[in-house]
Write a protein that holds these residues in place. Structure first.
Motif, PDB file in Angstrom:
ATOM      1  N   GLY A   8       2.883  76.311   8.079  1.00 48.44           N
ATOM      2  CA  GLY A   8       2.153  75.193   8.660  1.00 48.44           C
ATOM      3  C   GLY A   8       0.762  75.519   9.128  1.00 48.44           C
ATOM      4  O   GLY A   8       0.110  74.697   9.764  1.00 48.44           O
ATOM      5  N   LYS A   9       0.264  76.713   8.805  1.00 52.00           N
ATOM      6  CA  LYS A   9      -1.088  77.067   9.206  1.00 52.00           C
ATOM      7  C   LYS A   9      -2.126  76.515   8.234  1.00 52.00           C
ATOM      8  O   LYS A   9      -3.303  76.429   8.560  1.00 52.00           O
ATOM      9  CB  LYS A   9      -1.223  78.591   9.288  1.00 52.00           C
ATOM     10  N   MET A  10      -1.677  76.194   7.020  1.00 51.81           N
ATOM     11  CA  MET A  10      -2.577  75.634   6.012  1.00 51.81           C
ATOM     12  C   MET A  10      -1.767  74.760   5.075  1.00 51.81           C
ATOM     13  O   MET A  10      -0.552  74.657   5.187  1.00 51.81           O
ATOM     14  CB  MET A  10      -3.271  76.763   5.232  1.00 51.81           C
ATOM     15  N   LEU A  11      -2.461  74.096   4.152  1.00 53.47           N
ATOM     16  CA  LEU A  11      -1.766  73.280   3.165  1.00 53.47           C
ATOM     17  C   LEU A  11      -0.851  74.147   2.317  1.00 53.47           C
ATOM     18  O   LEU A  11      -1.204  75.272   1.957  1.00 53.47           O
ATOM     19  CB  LEU A  11      -2.776  72.600   2.232  1.00 53.47           C
ATOM     20  N   GLN A  12       0.330  73.625   1.995  1.00 54.78           N
ATOM     21  CA  GLN A  12       1.183  74.253   0.997  1.00 54.78           C
ATOM     22  C   GLN A  12       1.088  73.415  -0.268  1.00 54.78           C
ATOM     23  O   GLN A  12       1.343  72.211  -0.257  1.00 54.78           O
ATOM     24  CB  GLN A  12       2.624  74.330   1.493  1.00 54.78           C
ATOM     25  N   PHE A  13       0.682  74.067  -1.341  1.00 51.68           N
ATOM     26  CA  PHE A  13       0.408  73.369  -2.598  1.00 51.68           C
ATOM     27  C   PHE A  13       1.490  73.716  -3.604  1.00 51.68           C
ATOM     28  O   PHE A  13       1.538  74.820  -4.134  1.00 51.68           O
ATOM     29  CB  PHE A  13      -0.975  73.773  -3.117  1.00 51.68           C
ATOM     30  N   ILE A  14       2.390  72.754  -3.850  1.00 58.49           N
ATOM     31  CA  ILE A  14       3.507  72.950  -4.761  1.00 58.49           C
ATOM     32  C   ILE A  14       3.073  72.518  -6.161  1.00 58.49           C
ATOM     33  O   ILE A  14       2.705  71.364  -6.371  1.00 58.49           O
ATOM     34  CB  ILE A  14       4.731  72.130  -4.322  1.00 58.49           C
ATOM     35  N   GLY A  15       3.122  73.461  -7.093  1.00 60.68           N
ATOM     36  CA  GLY A  15       2.662  73.129  -8.427  1.00 60.68           C
ATOM     37  C   GLY A  15       3.288  73.999  -9.495  1.00 60.68           C
ATOM     38  O   GLY A  15       4.175  74.814  -9.226  1.00 60.68           O
ATOM     39  N   ALA A  16       2.822  73.802 -10.722  1.00 61.84           N
ATOM     40  CA  ALA A  16       3.309  74.558 -11.874  1.00 61.84           C
ATOM     41  C   ALA A  16       2.143  74.795 -12.815  1.00 61.84           C
ATOM     42  O   ALA A  16       1.338  73.891 -13.060  1.00 61.84           O
ATOM     43  CB  ALA A  16       4.424  73.788 -12.585  1.00 61.84           C
ATOM     44  N   GLU A  17       2.052  75.993 -13.341  1.00 65.29           N
ATOM     45  CA  GLU A  17       0.907  76.361 -14.178  1.00 65.29           C
ATOM     46  C   GLU A  17       0.830  75.526 -15.443  1.00 65.29           C
ATOM     47  O   GLU A  17      -0.247  75.313 -15.992  1.00 65.29           O
ATOM     48  CB  GLU A  17       0.990  77.850 -14.536  1.00 65.29           C
ATOM     49  N   VAL A  62       1.607  68.208  -2.106  1.00 62.48           N
ATOM     50  CA  VAL A  62       0.967  68.927  -1.011  1.00 62.48           C
ATOM     51  C   VAL A  62       1.727  68.653   0.281  1.00 62.48           C
ATOM     52  O   VAL A  62       2.042  67.499   0.583  1.00 62.48           O
ATOM     53  CB  VAL A  62      -0.519  68.513  -0.849  1.00 62.48           C
ATOM     54  N   VAL A  63       2.034  69.710   1.016  1.00 62.90           N
ATOM     55  CA  VAL A  63       2.621  69.586   2.349  1.00 62.90           C
ATOM     56  C   VAL A  63       1.567  70.031   3.342  1.00 62.90           C
ATOM     57  O   VAL A  63       1.087  71.165   3.286  1.00 62.90           O
ATOM     58  CB  VAL A  63       3.896  70.452   2.503  1.00 62.90           C
ATOM     59  N   THR A  64       1.168  69.134   4.224  1.00 64.28           N
ATOM     60  CA  THR A  64       0.104  69.436   5.182  1.00 64.28           C
ATOM     61  C   THR A  64       0.658  70.241   6.363  1.00 64.28           C
ATOM     62  O   THR A  64       1.877  70.323   6.555  1.00 64.28           O
ATOM     63  CB  THR A  64      -0.528  68.143   5.718  1.00 64.28           C
ATOM     64  N   PRO A  65      -0.221  70.830   7.177  1.00 64.61           N
ATOM     65  CA  PRO A  65       0.247  71.545   8.373  1.00 64.61           C
ATOM     66  C   PRO A  65       1.063  70.670   9.313  1.00 64.61           C
ATOM     67  O   PRO A  65       1.886  71.171  10.090  1.00 64.61           O
ATOM     68  CB  PRO A  65      -1.059  72.011   9.030  1.00 64.61           C
ATOM     69  N   GLU A  66       0.861  69.351   9.227  1.00 63.29           N
ATOM     70  CA  GLU A  66       1.623  68.416  10.057  1.00 63.29           C
ATOM     71  C   GLU A  66       2.938  68.004   9.384  1.00 63.29           C
ATOM     72  O   GLU A  66       3.627  67.092   9.848  1.00 63.29           O
ATOM     73  CB  GLU A  66       0.786  67.164  10.343  1.00 63.29           C
ATOM     74  N   ASN A  67       3.276  68.650   8.267  1.00 70.16           N
ATOM     75  CA  ASN A  67       4.486  68.380   7.495  1.00 70.16           C
ATOM     76  C   ASN A  67       4.449  67.014   6.811  1.00 70.16           C
ATOM     77  O   ASN A  67       5.485  66.417   6.519  1.00 70.16           O
ATOM     78  CB  ASN A  67       5.744  68.504   8.355  1.00 70.16           C
ATOM     79  N   GLU A  68       3.258  66.523   6.554  1.00 70.12           N
ATOM     80  CA  GLU A  68       3.075  65.296   5.790  1.00 70.12           C
ATOM     81  C   GLU A  68       3.091  65.658   4.310  1.00 70.12           C
ATOM     82  O   GLU A  68       2.513  66.661   3.894  1.00 70.12           O
ATOM     83  CB  GLU A  68       1.724  64.670   6.161  1.00 70.12           C
ATOM     84  N   VAL A  69       3.742  64.833   3.502  1.00 68.57           N
ATOM     85  CA  VAL A  69       3.839  65.095   2.073  1.00 68.57           C
ATOM     86  C   VAL A  69       2.902  64.159   1.312  1.00 68.57           C
ATOM     87  O   VAL A  69       2.952  62.942   1.487  1.00 68.57           O
ATOM     88  CB  VAL A  69       5.285  64.928   1.576  1.00 68.57           C
ATOM     89  N   LEU A  70       2.052  64.742   0.475  1.00 70.44           N
ATOM     90  CA  LEU A  70       1.138  63.976  -0.364  1.00 70.44           C
ATOM     91  C   LEU A  70       1.520  64.199  -1.818  1.00 70.44           C
ATOM     92  O   LEU A  70       1.786  65.326  -2.237  1.00 70.44           O
ATOM     93  CB  LEU A  70      -0.317  64.431  -0.145  1.00 70.44           C
ATOM     94  N   GLN A  71       1.561  63.111  -2.595  1.00 71.66           N
ATOM     95  CA  GLN A  71       1.933  63.210  -4.004  1.00 71.66           C
ATOM     96  C   GLN A  71       1.024  62.320  -4.828  1.00 71.66           C
ATOM     97  O   GLN A  71       0.503  61.335  -4.334  1.00 71.66           O
ATOM     98  CB  GLN A  71       3.402  62.808  -4.177  1.00 71.66           C
ATOM     99  N   ASP A  72       0.856  62.670  -6.090  1.00 70.73           N
ATOM    100  CA  ASP A  72      -0.016  62.024  -7.061  1.00 70.73           C
ATOM    101  C   ASP A  72      -1.414  62.626  -6.945  1.00 70.73           C
ATOM    102  O   ASP A  72      -2.040  62.586  -5.883  1.00 70.73           O
ATOM    103  CB  ASP A  72      -0.099  60.506  -6.881  1.00 70.73           C
ATOM    104  N   SER A  73      -1.886  63.190  -8.040  1.00 71.00           N
ATOM    105  CA  SER A  73      -3.151  63.930  -8.009  1.00 71.00           C
ATOM    106  C   SER A  73      -4.314  63.078  -7.521  1.00 71.00           C
ATOM    107  O   SER A  73      -5.151  63.537  -6.736  1.00 71.00           O
ATOM    108  CB  SER A  73      -3.457  64.503  -9.394  1.00 71.00           C
ATOM    109  N   THR A  74      -4.373  61.823  -7.968  1.00 70.36           N
ATOM    110  CA  THR A  74      -5.462  60.944  -7.540  1.00 70.36           C
ATOM    111  C   THR A  74      -5.396  60.694  -6.046  1.00 70.36           C
ATOM    112  O   THR A  74      -6.407  60.755  -5.335  1.00 70.36           O
ATOM    113  CB  THR A  74      -5.397  59.610  -8.304  1.00 70.36           C
ATOM    114  N   ASP A  75      -4.200  60.404  -5.542  1.00 64.66           N
ATOM    115  CA  ASP A  75      -4.026  60.134  -4.118  1.00 64.66           C
ATOM    116  C   ASP A  75      -4.282  61.376  -3.265  1.00 64.66           C
ATOM    117  O   ASP A  75      -4.910  61.298  -2.206  1.00 64.66           O
ATOM    118  CB  ASP A  75      -2.609  59.619  -3.863  1.00 64.66           C
ATOM    119  N   ILE A  76      -3.783  62.530  -3.720  1.00 66.71           N
ATOM    120  CA  ILE A  76      -3.988  63.767  -2.970  1.00 66.71           C
ATOM    121  C   ILE A  76      -5.474  64.018  -2.770  1.00 66.71           C
ATOM    122  O   ILE A  76      -5.950  64.279  -1.653  1.00 66.71           O
ATOM    123  CB  ILE A  76      -3.341  64.963  -3.703  1.00 66.71           C
ATOM    124  N   ILE A  77      -6.233  63.926  -3.853  1.00 65.71           N
ATOM    125  CA  ILE A  77      -7.669  64.199  -3.774  1.00 65.71           C
ATOM    126  C   ILE A  77      -8.362  63.141  -2.927  1.00 65.71           C
ATOM    127  O   ILE A  77      -9.240  63.457  -2.108  1.00 65.71           O
ATOM    128  CB  ILE A  77      -8.267  64.273  -5.187  1.00 65.71           C
TER     129      ILE A  77
END
Length: 399
Positions: A8-17, A62-77
């Motif tokens: 929770g100190k920074m964004l956690q970015f869940i992805g796949a190459e 993306v999981v934010t330090p506040e444990n908020e979940v962001l999904q969809d590349s357009t929305d995340i950005i």
């Protein structure tokens, strides 16, 4: 093992190459120098985090330090851009803003078709894909088990081409379109480092995402890119590493010491005076002619669907199929209403312009067949809101 307290100190970015949308967002994060912890989306992460919190097996998340979940590349950005506004990837001037959003939509929804063709139509990719999917999803398994499981994943994903209009009649035109894209991007990147000058836009990150994850890395299209368009391959590598300083600064020697010499602002920004470089015109012509006509058809189909199903709030991922044009042939493709959520941003931008700006915009759009028809698409009866991984009937239709 990392302690829970340390999370929770920074964004956690869940992805796949292998994911183009992972590459799109990761390139953005690197450019903005937003600290993040990369998280490989293993089956464990997918089952215990992504699917329960998003509702679908999808990356990136993306999981934010506040444990908020962001999904969809357009929305995340879009969300992160509000929190980290500088340097902005959205131009402030009308034509550049519209073009950058249009190219994002093109990359995410139209170039993706060609990407899927190259990924799944060429047998020489199979061994690479089997290994990549197996290692990414099951990193703790033995290699032979990874390959077996990777093969099952490939079979599942590969079957999606039937919904995208990829068949024996469209494949030759998709091949031709890919080489044409490489050629025109070569001409453009010979002159400018990014699509709209000397600073990347959302369109750059979207096109990069597709080119890196599904063309540059996959054996068959990667070989074509490196041999036919090394300039484009170099651009992809730069966007992936995102060494901004190497693009924007020179160095000189003062009293025997190396000193950074910053480039003038005009060589670190979008082109002045809302200028769209003519080297982009061939790509824009193709976008408006092919993708634009399909978007208009999608709007018409969704309007009819919503009239026939007035009580239905959640819109299915597909609502049938319709014809589309690619090069000199036509095919049939599934109608996916999600793209209209992105198109709304473009039509809203156009409709919100002042009379002066709209006049200037129209003068520009008249250069391209189908451009004015696209921005004037009537979406009033088919507006949608995005909710996690699907769209639903907009709660307050925009008139």
């Amino acid at each position: 093992m990392q302690s829970v307290a340390a999370v929770g100190k920074m964004l956690q970015f869940i992805g796949a190459e292998l994911s183009p949308f992972t590459a799109k967002v990761r390139g953005y994060l690197r450019y903005k120098k937003i600290p993040f912890e990369p998280v490989l989306c293993t089956l464990e992460i997918m089952k215990n985090v992504v699917k329960p919190r998003v509702g679908w097996s999808v990356v990136p998340v993306v999981v934010t330090p506040e444990n908020e979940v962001l999904q969809d590349s357009t929305d995340i950005i879009h969300i992160l851009e509000k929190r980290y506004p500088e340097p902005s990837i959205y131009p402030s001037t009308p034509k550049q803003k519209l073009v950058s959003q249009l190219l994002e939509l093109y990359a995410d929804e139209w170039l993706f078709i060609t990407a899927m063709h190259y990924r799944w139509s060429f047998p020489e990719n199979r061994k690479f894909l089997t290994q990549e999917f197996g290692k990414a999803s099951f990193p703790k398994d033995p290699e032979d088990i990874q390959r077996q499981k990777g093969e099952r994943i490939c079979s599942r994903f590969g079957s999606a081409v039937q919904f995208l209009g990829i068949d024996d009649s469209t494949k030759p035109e998709l091949d031709k379109g890919y080489t044409e894209l490489l050629d025109l991007l070569t001409l453009h990147f010979d002159k400018y480092p990014y699509l709209l000058g000397y600073k990347p836009t959302i369109g750059d990150f979207a096109i990069f995402g597709q080119l890196y994850a599904m063309f540059f890395r996959d054996p068959a299209p990667g070989r074509i890119m490196r041999t036919r368009a090394p300039v484009v391959a170099a651009w992809v590598e730069n966007m992936n590493q995102f060494t901004t300083e190497s693009r924007q600064n020179l160095h000189t020697v003062v009293d025997g010491r190396i000193v950074r010499e910053e480039l003038p602002k005009e060589q670190r920004d979008f082109l002045p005076n809302d200028h769209i470089p003519e080297t982009l015109y061939p790509l824009l012509e193709k976008v408006f002619k092919e993708h634009g006509s399909f978007l208009i058809s999608t709007a018409e189909e969704l309007t009819q669907y919503m009239k026939e199903n007035p009580e239905e709030q959640d819109i299915p991922r597909t609502i049938g199929a319709t014809s589309f044009t690619v090069g000199n042939t036509t095919g049939n493709k599934a109608i996916m209403p999600y793209c209209l959520w992105m198109l709304q941003g473009i039509t809203d931008l156009y409709n919100g312009l002042s009379s002066h700006d709209k006049s200037s915009m129209n003068e520009f759009l008249e250069k391209f067949q189908g451009a004015k028809e696209l921005v004037n698409t009537d979406l009033t009866q088919c507006r949608v809101d995005r909710v996690n991984v699907h769209v639903r009937r907009a709660l307050t239709p925009k008139l």
